[in-house]
Design a protein around this motif. Structure first.
Motif, short mmCIF file in Angstrom:
data_model
loop_
_atom_site.label_atom_id
_atom_site.label_comp_id
_atom_site.label_asym_id
_atom_site.label_seq_id
_atom_site.Cartn_x
_atom_site.Cartn_y
_atom_site.Cartn_z
N LEU A 154 0.78 -1.31 -0.05
CA LEU A 154 0.10 0.04 0.07
C LEU A 154 0.97 1.33 -0.11
CD1 LEU A 154 -2.67 1.15 -0.07
CD2 LEU A 154 -2.70 1.14 2.57
N ALA A 155 1.86 1.11 0.77
CA ALA A 155 2.84 2.34 0.67
C ALA A 155 3.20 2.69 -0.68
CB ALA A 155 3.93 1.98 1.76
N PHE A 156 3.80 1.64 -1.43
CA PHE A 156 4.26 1.76 -2.83
C PHE A 156 3.19 2.40 -3.41
CE2 PHE A 156 8.28 -0.13 -1.20
CZ PHE A 156 9.20 0.32 -2.11
N ARG A 157 2.05 1.78 -3.43
CA ARG A 157 0.96 2.08 -4.54
C ARG A 157 0.67 3.57 -4.18
NH1 ARG A 157 0.99 -2.10 -7.93
NH2 ARG A 157 1.44 -4.16 -6.52
N ALA A 158 0.47 4.15 -2.85
CA ALA A 158 0.36 5.44 -2.50
C ALA A 158 1.40 6.52 -3.11
CB ALA A 158 0.12 5.61 -1.09
N MET A 159 2.59 5.97 -3.07
CA MET A 159 3.42 6.81 -3.80
C MET A 159 3.39 6.79 -5.39
SD MET A 159 7.88 6.20 -3.99
CE MET A 159 7.54 4.52 -5.06
N GLY A 160 2.94 5.72 -5.85
CA GLY A 160 2.65 5.64 -7.05
C GLY A 160 4.14 5.82 -8.18
N LEU A 161 4.58 6.78 -8.34
CA LEU A 161 5.77 6.94 -9.02
C LEU A 161 6.81 7.57 -8.22
CD1 LEU A 161 6.45 6.60 -12.29
CD2 LEU A 161 5.99 9.02 -12.58
N ALA A 162 8.12 6.90 -8.34
CA ALA A 162 9.09 7.75 -7.37
C ALA A 162 9.38 9.08 -7.87
CB ALA A 162 10.46 6.72 -7.67
N PRO A 163 9.53 9.83 -6.90
CA PRO A 163 9.94 11.42 -7.25
C PRO A 163 10.75 11.41 -8.36
CG PRO A 163 9.56 10.97 -4.92
CD PRO A 163 9.76 9.64 -5.43
N CYS A 164 11.94 10.72 -8.57
CA CYS A 164 12.92 11.02 -9.53
C CYS A 164 12.41 10.64 -10.75
CB CYS A 164 14.13 10.19 -9.29
SG CYS A 164 13.84 8.22 -9.12
N TRP A 165 11.50 9.64 -11.16
CA TRP A 165 10.94 9.27 -12.32
C TRP A 165 9.86 10.38 -12.74
CZ3 TRP A 165 10.27 3.65 -10.08
CH2 TRP A 165 11.73 2.88 -10.21
N THR A 166 9.22 10.73 -11.65
CA THR A 166 8.08 12.07 -11.96
C THR A 166 8.72 13.07 -12.45
OG1 THR A 166 6.77 11.14 -10.29
CG2 THR A 166 6.31 13.28 -10.94
N ALA A 167 10.04 13.43 -11.86
CA ALA A 167 10.99 14.56 -12.38
C ALA A 167 11.31 14.22 -13.75
CB ALA A 167 12.07 14.84 -11.60
N LEU A 168 11.79 13.27 -13.99
CA LEU A 168 12.11 12.74 -15.53
C LEU A 168 10.84 12.99 -16.53
CD1 LEU A 168 14.43 9.85 -15.09
CD2 LEU A 168 15.14 12.19 -15.78
N ARG A 169 9.68 12.58 -15.98
CA ARG A 169 8.61 12.64 -16.86
C ARG A 169 8.04 14.09 -17.19
NH1 ARG A 169 3.13 11.53 -13.67
NH2 ARG A 169 3.58 13.72 -12.91
N ASP A 170 8.35 14.89 -15.95
CA ASP A 170 7.93 16.35 -16.25
C ASP A 170 8.85 17.41 -16.66
OD1 ASP A 170 5.72 15.27 -15.02
OD2 ASP A 170 6.01 16.13 -12.94
N ALA A 171 10.24 16.77 -16.61
CA ALA A 171 11.31 17.87 -17.06
C ALA A 171 11.28 18.02 -18.44
CB ALA A 171 12.71 17.18 -16.92
N PRO A 172 11.34 19.36 -18.84
CA PRO A 172 11.14 19.72 -20.34
C PRO A 172 12.62 19.15 -21.30
CG PRO A 172 11.01 21.72 -18.82
CD PRO A 172 11.54 20.49 -17.92
N GLU A 173 12.13 18.75 -22.31
CA GLU A 173 13.14 18.44 -23.14
C GLU A 173 13.38 16.96 -22.90
OE1 GLU A 173 16.19 21.09 -24.47
OE2 GLU A 173 15.25 22.72 -23.64
N VAL A 174 12.89 16.18 -21.90
CA VAL A 174 13.19 14.67 -21.73
C VAL A 174 12.05 13.92 -22.31
CG1 VAL A 174 13.80 13.32 -19.94
CG2 VAL A 174 14.58 15.53 -19.66
#
Length: 727
Positions: A185-205
Motif C-alpha cells: 500500500l505504501a508503494f501504491r500510495a507513492m505511485g511513481l518515485a519522485p525521481c521518475w516523476t521529475a524525468l517525466r515532467d522535465a522539459p526536453e526529456v
C-alpha cells in the motif's frame, strides 16, 4: 553488504532468517504510529511526499542545463534508481502458496503481483519497461538482469539497501505477511518515485513513466486501480486482529522512511553528477587505489602524485583542486589542457586508463573550472559509507546463517505431515533437503519407467516438431473417448470416492508451478507462460473462477465437506487414503524448487495439462452428468487446457523456448535438458517396477491406476511408496 543480501534473496529457493531480516530492517524498533495517524493517513503522507519531492529534482535539472547537460542528469537518475526499478512488485511474489489457494485476500494480492510482472506477455514487467528506458537513454550496459546489476561498481552499495530488504522479506512471506501488505500500500500510495516523476515532467526529456507507476498495471491486466485493490487487502488484514493492524501501520511507516532514505541516495547522486567538481572528485576516488601504485616520480605542489592518490582514497577534493591549479589544466579549455591532449590521449602514458564516460567528466570539469573554483565544496560520500541496520560482521552474509523458529521446527515424520508442511512458501534447510530427496526418488522411478512407457515424449527434440506431436496426442485421446462405451460407467459410489481421493491433488491445482511466481521467472521468456498457467489455475485473482474453489463446490454436491487445505486437519482427514498424498507431495516439492528441477517441471507440466484434454475430461463429464453432479471443474479444464491456445499449447511453447536456449549453448546441453524434460513428463505417472508390482500383488504396497485414455497420463494415480527420510 546490501548487494550481497540482494543477491542472496534473488534465489527463489533461498531461505533467509526472519529474525535477521527484522534486525536489518529495524521494523520492530519503530515507534507506533503517532496518535491519529492510522494506516490510511500514513499512506496518504507518502503520497503527499511523492507529489512535492519532484520539485527538488527539477531544480537540479535547471542546474544541469547550465553545467553538465540534460544527458548527465537523466543518466544519473536512471542508473542510481535501477536497483529499485529491478525490484518493483517483488514484495508480493511469496504471498501465493497452496495453503491459501482459496483465500480471496491472497488471490487479490496475486492480482496486484500479476499486474507488476506483466502477466500474459514475456519481458513485460515493470523492470523490463525500465530496461527499455535505459537503452533509449544510451545506458544499455546497465540494462541487466539483477544478479549482473549487483556486480556494477558504478552503483553504490547503499542503493541496494531497500531493494535487498524488499526481496528478503518477500522470501519469508510466512513471517512478514501483514508487513508486505502494508509495504504494498505504501508503494501504491507513492505511485511513481519522485525521481521518475521529475524525468517525466522535465522539459526536453522524453520519458514514458507508465510502466513504472504503481497506480496502474502493466501487461494484459484489465483491472480496478491497483491502489484500490491494495487498500481492500489492507482493510481485510486489519480486520483480522489488532496486532495485524499495528504490524501493517509499522510497515507503512517503515516504508515511508526507507523510501525517503533511498530517495536521498538518488538525489545526491544527481547533485554530484551535475556538479563538475563533485563528479571529478568521485572519479579521482574511484581511480585512487590504482593510481597510488604509480606516479611516485611525478610531483604536484611538492608532493609525489602517488601520495595525492593515497589521500584521495579518503578525500579526493584536495587532489582535484591541485590538478586545477597545475600546468596540466587550462581552466575553461579542455582541448588545450595537457591532461586531455597528452597524458590520457592515444600517445599518453595514461591512455585507456579512463573510459569514455570518465573522459566526459574530465572535460566537463575543465571547461567549467572558472565557476567550480569559486563554488562551495560539494560533499563527496565516503568510500565505504556506514551501513544502516545490524551488521553481520566482516565478510559474513547478513541473513542466511541465523536460525529462526521455522528452521528449528521438527522434520515431518510421515507423508501427511510432509503434505501439511509444504503448504506454505518458505522451506527451512532441513525441509528443503527432505523435498529434494523426495523429488529425486520420484524422478528416479520415472527415469526407470521411461523406456518401458509407450506414452512419453519423442526421444529427440527438433525445432517445431513438438506442436505436431501435441496435436497427434490430442487426436489419440479424442479417438479413445469416441471408441469408449457410454454404458461402461463406474458406480455412483466409485465416482464419489475417486473424486474424494483426488482432493489432496486437485485442491493444490497448479502447485508444481508455484516457483514460477518468482518475480523474474514470471516475466522471463521461458517462464511467463507457466506463470500465466498458474495464474489461470487460481482464477486470475477472482474467487469465483478459482479452480480449487470449483472443485470444493463439487465435493459439497456429493455431501463431502473437507477442512481447509492448508490445515493439519485436512492432511489427517481419515476419509483420505495415504496413497492419495503421494503425487501431491511430489507436486509440492517441485513447486518449491523451480531452479533445481526446472526441466522436470517443464515436462511434468506438459503431461498434466495434456492428461485429460479431449478424453478423460469428457469421460468424467459423462460420469458426473449421469449422477446429477456439476461438471464445471472438468468443463473448464477441457477448455482452458486446449492444445491450440490453452495450457497444453503454452506448455509446449515454454519447452521449445527453453530447448532453443539450451541448444544455443551446446548440443550436449540440449540433449541433457531434453532427457530431463522427458523424465519430467513420465513423472506424472511412472510405471511400477517389477518388484513394486510383486509387492502390490502381495498387498504390501497397493497400486491403483485409473487411466481412461490410452496414451495419456492418468487422472488419478495412488501409489504407496516410502517417504524420504529426513536428512
Amino acid at each position: 553488504m546490501w548487494r550481497e543480501i540482494y543477491r542472496q534473496a534473488m534465489d527463489p529457493e533461498s531461505f533467509l532468517d526472519s529474525d535477521g531480516i527484522r534486525a536489518l530492517t529495524k521494523l520492530d524498533g519503530l515507534a507506533d504510529a503517532p496518535s491519529g495517524a492510522d494506516w490510511r493517513s500514513l499512506a496518504g503522507n507518502i503520497g503527499a511526499w511523492s507529489t512535492t519531492r519532484p520539485a527538488d529534482y527539477l531544480r537540479i535539472y535547471d542546474e544541469a542545463l547550465r553545467t553538465a547537460g540534460i544527458e548527465v542528469f537523466v543518466g544519473a537518475l536512471l542508473v542510481q534508481s535501477t536497483p529499485l526499478a529491478s525490484s518493483l512488485g517483488c514484495w508480493l511474489q511469496g504471498m501465493s502458496a497452496p495453503g491459501v489457494f482459496e483465500d480471496e485476500v491472497h488471490l487479490r494480492m496475486m492480482a496486484l503481483f500479476a499486474g507488476d510482472v506483466g502477466v500474459g506477455l514475456p519481458e513485460a514487467s515493470r523492470y523490463d519497461h525500465f530496461k527499455a528506458l535505459l537503452r533509449q537513454a544510451g545506458h544499455s550496459r546497465f540494462a541487466l538482469e539483477p544478479f549482473e546489476l549487483s556486480t556494477l561498481p558504478a552503483i553504490p552499495d547503499k542503493a541496494f539497501r531497500l531493494p535487498a530488504l524488499l526481496l528478503a522479506m518477500s522470501r519469508r512471506s510466512d513471517a512478514f505477511g501483514p508487513e508486505l501488505a502494508g509495504i504494498d500500500l505504501a508503494f501504491r500510495a507513492m505511485g511513481l518515485a519522485p525521481c521518475w516523476t521529475a524525468l517525466r515532467d522535465a522539459p526536453e526529456v522524453l520519458f514514458d513513466s507508465h510502466g513504472l507507476d504503481l497506480r496502474t498495471f502493466v501487461g494484459l491486466m484489465d483491472e480496478t486501480a491497483p491502489q484500490s485493490i491494495s487498500q481492500w487487502v489492507v482493510e481485510r488484514f486489519v480486520a483480522r486482529s489488532e496486532k495485524w493492524r499495528q504490524r501493517i501501520e509499522r510497515a507503512i511507516a517503515w516504508a515511508g522512511v526507507a523510501l525517503r532514505e533511498w530517495d536521498e541516495v538518488v538525489i545526491e547522486a544527481a547533485r554530484r553528477a551535475v556538479s563538475p567538481r563533485a563528479a571529478m572528485a568521485q572519479l579521482m576516488r574511484a581511480k585512487a587505489r590504482e593510481g597510488a601504485v604509480y606516479h611516485h616520480e611525478y610531483r604536484l605542489e611538492g608532493r609525489a602524485l602517488a601520495e595525492w592518490f593515497e589521500e584521495a582514497m579518503r578525500n579526493p577534493l584536495p587532489l582535484v583542486d591541485a590538478l586545477a591549479r597545475s600546468r596540466l589544466v587550462v581552466p575553461g579549455f579542455a582541448d588545450r589542457s595537457l591532461l586531455v591532449t597528452k597524458l590520457i590521449g592515444p600517445s599518453g602514458r595514461m591512455f585507456r586508463v579512463f573510459s569514455d564516460d570518465d573522459l566526459a567528466i574530465i572535460r566537463r570539469w575543465i571547461n567549467c573550472l572558472p565557476e567550480s573554483r569559486l563554488g562551495s565544496p560539494e560533499a563527496v560520500p565516503d568510500a565505504q559509507p556506514a551501513l544502516a541496520g545490524a551488521s553481520p560482521g566482516p565478510g559474513t552474509p547478513a541473513i542466511a546463517y541465523r536460525v529462526d523458529d521455522m528452521a528449528r521446527s521438527p522434520a515431518p515424520s510421515n507423508l501427511r505431515d510432509l503434505y501439511f508442511a509444504l503448504q506454505g512458501r518458505a522451506l527451512a534447510p532441513h525441509m528443503q533437503r527432505l523435498a529434494i530427496d523426495y523429488a529425486n526418488r520420484w524422478i528416479a522411478r520415472a527415469r526407470r519407467s521411461l523406456n518401458r512407457s509407450q506414452r512419453g515424449l519423442p526421444r529427440a527434440w527438433r525445432v517445431g516438431a513438438l506442436r505436431e506431436w501435441l496435436l497427434a496426442q490430442h487426436d489419440r485421446q479424442g479417438l479413445a473417448f469416441e471408441r469408449s462405451d457410454p454404458e461402461d460407467t463406474p458406480s455412483r459410489e466409485a465416482v464419489v470416492d475417486a473424486t474424494l481421493q483426488l482432493a489432496p491433488l486437485t485442491l493444490i491445482d497448479g502447485s508444481w508451478l508455484q516457483g514460477f511466481s518468482d518475480w523474474r521467472l514470471a516475466a522471463s521468456q521461458v517462464g511467463f507462460a507457466l506463470f500465466q498457467t498458474y495464474w489461470d489455475e487460481l482464477g486470475n485473482g477472482c474467487y469465483q473462477l478459482n479452480h480449487p474453489r470449483i472443485f470444493r463446490d463439487g465435493l459439497r454436491e456429493m455431501g463431502i465437506e473437507l477442512p481447509p487445505t492448508g490445515t493439519r486437519a485436512f492432511a489427517y482427514d481419515p476419509r483420505l487414503l495415504d496413497e492419495s498424498f503421494r503425487l501431491p507431495v511430489y507436486w509440492l516439492c517441485l513447486g518449491k524448487l523451480p531452479r533445481r528441477f526446472m526441466p522436470e517441471i517443464f515436462g511434468m507440466n506438459l503431461a498434466m495439462e495434456l492428461s485429460g484434454v479431449g478424453g478423460s475430461y469428457r469421460s468424467a463429464r459423462r460420469f458426473l452428468q449421469r449422477y446429477g453432479f456439476s461438471t464445471d471443474f472438468v468443463d473448464i479444464h477441457n477448455s482452458i487446457d486446449n492444445v491450440s491456445t490453452g495450457h497444453s499449447a503454452w506448455a509446449v511453447d515454454a519447452i521449445d523456448v527453453y530447448m532453443r536456449q539450451a541448444a544455443s549453448v551446446e548440443t550436449g546441453a540440449a540433449r541433457a535438458s531434453w532427457e530431463r524434460i522427458r523424465v519430467g513428463y513420465e513423472s506424472l505417472a511412472p510405471l511400477p517396477s517389477r518388484g513394486e508390482r510383486m509387492l502390490g500383488a502381495l498387498g504390501l504396497r497397493p497400486w491403483m491406476r485409473i487411466a481412461p485414455d490410452a496414451g495419456s497420463a492418468p487422472l488419478l494415480l495412488n501409489q504407496h511408496t516410502p517417504v524420504a527420510a529426513p536428512a
